[in-house]
Scaffold this motif. Sequence first.
Motif, PDB file in Angstrom:
ATOM      1  N   CYS A 172      -4.422 -16.977 -37.971  1.00  0.00           N
ATOM      2  CA  CYS A 172      -5.879 -16.815 -38.119  1.00  0.00           C
ATOM      3  C   CYS A 172      -6.290 -16.953 -39.581  1.00  0.00           C
ATOM      4  N   ASN A 173      -7.566 -17.251 -39.766  1.00  0.00           N
ATOM      5  CA  ASN A 173      -8.181 -17.137 -41.091  1.00  0.00           C
ATOM      6  C   ASN A 173      -8.736 -15.717 -41.224  1.00  0.00           C
ATOM      7  N   THR A 174      -9.146 -15.348 -42.442  1.00  0.00           N
ATOM      8  CA  THR A 174      -9.648 -13.982 -42.673  1.00  0.00           C
ATOM      9  C   THR A 174     -11.173 -13.921 -42.586  1.00  0.00           C
ATOM     10  N   GLY A 195     -12.579 -20.571 -34.336  1.00  0.00           N
ATOM     11  CA  GLY A 195     -13.499 -21.674 -34.086  1.00  0.00           C
ATOM     12  C   GLY A 195     -12.977 -22.831 -33.277  1.00  0.00           C
ATOM     13  N   SER A 196     -11.691 -23.156 -33.407  1.00  0.00           N
ATOM     14  CA  SER A 196     -11.189 -24.333 -32.700  1.00  0.00           C
ATOM     15  C   SER A 196      -9.708 -24.154 -32.387  1.00  0.00           C
ATOM     16  N   GLY A 197      -9.134 -25.189 -31.751  1.00  0.00           N
ATOM     17  CA  GLY A 197      -7.719 -25.119 -31.397  1.00  0.00           C
ATOM     18  C   GLY A 197      -7.454 -23.934 -30.481  1.00  0.00           C
ATOM     19  N   ILE A 198      -6.285 -23.367 -30.630  1.00  0.00           N
ATOM     20  CA  ILE A 198      -5.902 -22.281 -29.715  1.00  0.00           C
ATOM     21  C   ILE A 198      -6.750 -21.035 -29.979  1.00  0.00           C
ATOM     22  N   ALA A 199      -7.268 -20.905 -31.206  1.00  0.00           N
ATOM     23  CA  ALA A 199      -8.113 -19.746 -31.510  1.00  0.00           C
ATOM     24  C   ALA A 199      -9.365 -19.740 -30.635  1.00  0.00           C
ATOM     25  N   LYS A 259      -9.097 -19.023 -45.764  1.00  0.00           N
ATOM     26  CA  LYS A 259     -10.216 -19.763 -45.175  1.00  0.00           C
ATOM     27  C   LYS A 259      -9.699 -20.747 -44.138  1.00  0.00           C
ATOM     28  N   TYR A 260     -10.603 -21.549 -43.594  1.00  0.00           N
ATOM     29  CA  TYR A 260     -10.223 -22.513 -42.570  1.00  0.00           C
ATOM     30  C   TYR A 260     -10.894 -23.854 -42.865  1.00  0.00           C
ATOM     31  N   GLY A 261     -10.661 -24.815 -41.994  1.00  0.00           N
ATOM     32  CA  GLY A 261     -11.242 -26.139 -42.218  1.00  0.00           C
ATOM     33  C   GLY A 261     -10.723 -26.735 -43.519  1.00  0.00           C
ATOM     34  N   ILE A 319       2.444 -21.714 -34.484  1.00  0.00           N
ATOM     35  CA  ILE A 319       1.454 -21.328 -35.487  1.00  0.00           C
ATOM     36  C   ILE A 319       1.443 -22.303 -36.668  1.00  0.00           C
ATOM     37  N   ASN A 320       0.297 -22.470 -37.249  1.00  0.00           N
ATOM     38  CA  ASN A 320       0.073 -23.287 -38.465  1.00  0.00           C
ATOM     39  C   ASN A 320       0.186 -24.798 -38.234  1.00  0.00           C
ATOM     40  N   SER A 321       0.636 -25.212 -37.056  1.00  0.00           N
ATOM     41  CA  SER A 321       1.026 -26.628 -36.892  1.00  0.00           C
ATOM     42  C   SER A 321      -0.133 -27.534 -36.485  1.00  0.00           C
ATOM     43  N   GLY A 322      -1.299 -26.930 -36.189  1.00  0.00           N
ATOM     44  CA  GLY A 322      -2.452 -27.733 -35.779  1.00  0.00           C
ATOM     45  C   GLY A 322      -3.474 -27.788 -36.895  1.00  0.00           C
ATOM     46  N   ARG A 323      -4.543 -27.026 -36.747  1.00  0.00           N
ATOM     47  CA  ARG A 323      -5.640 -27.030 -37.723  1.00  0.00           C
ATOM     48  C   ARG A 323      -5.166 -26.679 -39.135  1.00  0.00           C
ATOM     49  N   PHE A 324      -4.178 -25.826 -39.247  1.00  0.00           N
ATOM     50  CA  PHE A 324      -3.709 -25.437 -40.584  1.00  0.00           C
ATOM     51  C   PHE A 324      -2.811 -26.499 -41.226  1.00  0.00           C
ATOM     52  N   GLY A 325      -2.377 -27.466 -40.436  1.00  0.00           N
ATOM     53  CA  GLY A 325      -1.743 -28.664 -41.007  1.00  0.00           C
ATOM     54  C   GLY A 325      -0.377 -28.487 -41.642  1.00  0.00           C
ATOM     55  N   MET A 368       3.019 -26.179 -25.255  1.00  0.00           N
ATOM     56  CA  MET A 368       2.956 -27.331 -24.356  1.00  0.00           C
ATOM     57  C   MET A 368       2.961 -28.633 -25.165  1.00  0.00           C
ATOM     58  N   ASP A 369       3.113 -28.521 -26.489  1.00  0.00           N
ATOM     59  CA  ASP A 369       3.096 -29.725 -27.338  1.00  0.00           C
ATOM     60  C   ASP A 369       4.239 -30.660 -26.970  1.00  0.00           C
ATOM     61  N   GLU A 370       3.972 -31.944 -27.098  1.00  0.00           N
ATOM     62  CA  GLU A 370       5.060 -32.927 -26.989  1.00  0.00           C
ATOM     63  C   GLU A 370       5.828 -32.853 -28.299  1.00  0.00           C
TER      64      GLU A 370
HETATM   65  N1  LIG Z   1      -6.414 -24.791 -26.115  1.00  0.00           N
HETATM   66  C1  LIG Z   1      -5.120 -24.682 -26.431  1.00  0.00           C
HETATM   67  N2  LIG Z   1      -4.253 -24.126 -25.555  1.00  0.00           N
HETATM   68  C2  LIG Z   1      -2.947 -24.008 -25.863  1.00  0.00           C
HETATM   69  N3  LIG Z   1      -2.401 -24.411 -27.038  1.00  0.00           N
HETATM   70  C3  LIG Z   1      -3.233 -24.974 -27.926  1.00  0.00           C
HETATM   71  C4  LIG Z   1      -4.615 -25.138 -27.680  1.00  0.00           C
HETATM   72  N4  LIG Z   1      -5.190 -25.727 -28.778  1.00  0.00           N
HETATM   73  C5  LIG Z   1      -4.202 -25.907 -29.662  1.00  0.00           C
HETATM   74  N5  LIG Z   1      -3.011 -25.460 -29.155  1.00  0.00           N
HETATM   75  C6  LIG Z   1      -1.708 -25.439 -29.833  1.00  0.00           C
HETATM   76  O1  LIG Z   1      -1.669 -24.291 -30.694  1.00  0.00           O
HETATM   77  C7  LIG Z   1      -0.845 -24.552 -31.821  1.00  0.00           C
HETATM   78  C8  LIG Z   1      -1.570 -24.122 -33.080  1.00  0.00           C
HETATM   79  O2  LIG Z   1      -2.578 -25.090 -33.429  1.00  0.00           O
HETATM   80  P1  LIG Z   1      -4.068 -24.681 -33.866  1.00  0.00           P
HETATM   81  O3  LIG Z   1      -4.715 -25.876 -34.424  1.00  0.00           O
HETATM   82  O4  LIG Z   1      -4.775 -24.018 -32.740  1.00  0.00           O
HETATM   83  O5  LIG Z   1      -3.816 -23.531 -34.959  1.00  0.00           O
HETATM   84  P2  LIG Z   1      -3.198 -23.409 -36.424  1.00  0.00           P
HETATM   85  O6  LIG Z   1      -2.311 -22.232 -36.363  1.00  0.00           O
HETATM   86  O7  LIG Z   1      -2.669 -24.675 -36.991  1.00  0.00           O
HETATM   87  O8  LIG Z   1      -4.507 -23.088 -37.277  1.00  0.00           O
HETATM   88  C9  LIG Z   1      -5.215 -21.882 -37.092  1.00  0.00           C
HETATM   89  C10 LIG Z   1      -6.659 -22.071 -37.428  1.00  0.00           C
HETATM   90  O9  LIG Z   1      -7.219 -22.891 -36.411  1.00  0.00           O
HETATM   91  C11 LIG Z   1      -8.524 -22.434 -36.102  1.00  0.00           C
HETATM   92  O10 LIG Z   1      -9.307 -23.004 -37.101  1.00  0.00           O
HETATM   93  P3  LIG Z   1     -10.867 -23.055 -37.182  1.00  0.00           P
HETATM   94  O11 LIG Z   1     -11.320 -21.664 -37.127  1.00  0.00           O
HETATM   95  O12 LIG Z   1     -11.470 -23.872 -36.124  1.00  0.00           O
HETATM   96  O13 LIG Z   1     -11.030 -23.772 -38.470  1.00  0.00           O
HETATM   97  C12 LIG Z   1      -8.353 -20.947 -36.202  1.00  0.00           C
HETATM   98  O14 LIG Z   1      -9.573 -20.271 -36.321  1.00  0.00           O
HETATM   99  C13 LIG Z   1      -7.467 -20.773 -37.379  1.00  0.00           C
HETATM  100  O15 LIG Z   1      -8.241 -20.597 -38.535  1.00  0.00           O
HETATM  101  C14 LIG Z   1      -0.476 -26.038 -31.768  1.00  0.00           C
HETATM  102  O16 LIG Z   1       0.840 -26.121 -31.253  1.00  0.00           O
HETATM  103  C15 LIG Z   1      -1.514 -26.607 -30.804  1.00  0.00           C
HETATM  104  O17 LIG Z   1      -1.038 -27.739 -30.117  1.00  0.00           O
END
Ligand SMILES: Nc1ncnc2c1ncn2[C@@H]1O[C@H](COP(=O)(O)OP(=O)(O)OC[C@H]2O[C@H](OP(=O)(O)O)[C@H](O)[C@@H]2O)[C@@H](O)[C@H]1O
Length: 214
Positions: free
Chosen positions: A63-65, A70-74, A133-135, A177-183, A211-213
Amino acid sequence: MKQLEMSSSSGRVVTTEQQAHGNKPQGKTPDDLADSHQMRLKLHEYKKDLFSAPPNSILIHACNTRGVWGSGIAAAFRQRYPAAFQIYRAHCLQMHHQRNAPVPTGTCLLIPPCETKTGAASHWIGCLFTSAKYGRAKDTPRTILKNTGSAVRALLHQVQVIRASGEVVGQLVMCRINSGRFGVDWDRTVDVLRNVDVQEGTVSEVEVWSMDED
Ligand SMILES: Nc1ncnc2c1ncn2[C@@H]1O[C@H](COP(=O)(O)OP(=O)(O)OC[C@H]2O[C@H](OP(=O)(O)O)[C@H](O)[C@@H]2O)[C@@H](O)[C@H]1O
């Protein structure tokens, strides 16, 4: 510099950092011996949907603080666990102050099962504050990785304290964790997680459900 363990010709384990600085100790020091007996966190990876984990599991995400899921699994967490989202948000925006005293990175918020809607899953949610932060303003991968180690240690400690108090806390189940939006490359986070020290008789294993490939 990333610390990769590798064996030298003498069989002693050294780090790339020691090599880079020409630091070549001759034998094992007491610290080395203590370190070689140090237990580390074990990871087990599965191709499974995180949200299908059994009741009382702890679902762990990064998570961000800023109080935003906002997006992804969050965003999926926010939709499934709206009451937990409010607790996370209050922690970021009311317990802490965005400008003067934000949630420290490298910490963790462990939210007990709190959803009241019929059919809602009774999961704990472990929020690892790995970036302030995020984004586009997210922390660098190096900082995120440093925060990840501290946040996971904090989580393991909290779980231990809660279990000792008699509460039912199931297995720890983490997304990548960290592998999507956090890059951050997942392999780099794995390196950090596998280096987290654990104590005997305490929580020492985490499952990664994704479930990632590959
Ligand atoms: N719907 C879904 N169901 C199941 N699995 C899903 C999914 N969507 C993505 N995944 C997988 O979940 C893993 C982590 O990928 P994520 O990108 O989520 O997270 P992260 O840890 O890199 O980054 C954290 C910041 O993402 C957001 O950012 P924002 O606020 O929008 O800016 C948060 O708020 C944080 O701040 C990867 O394996 C994705 O394939």
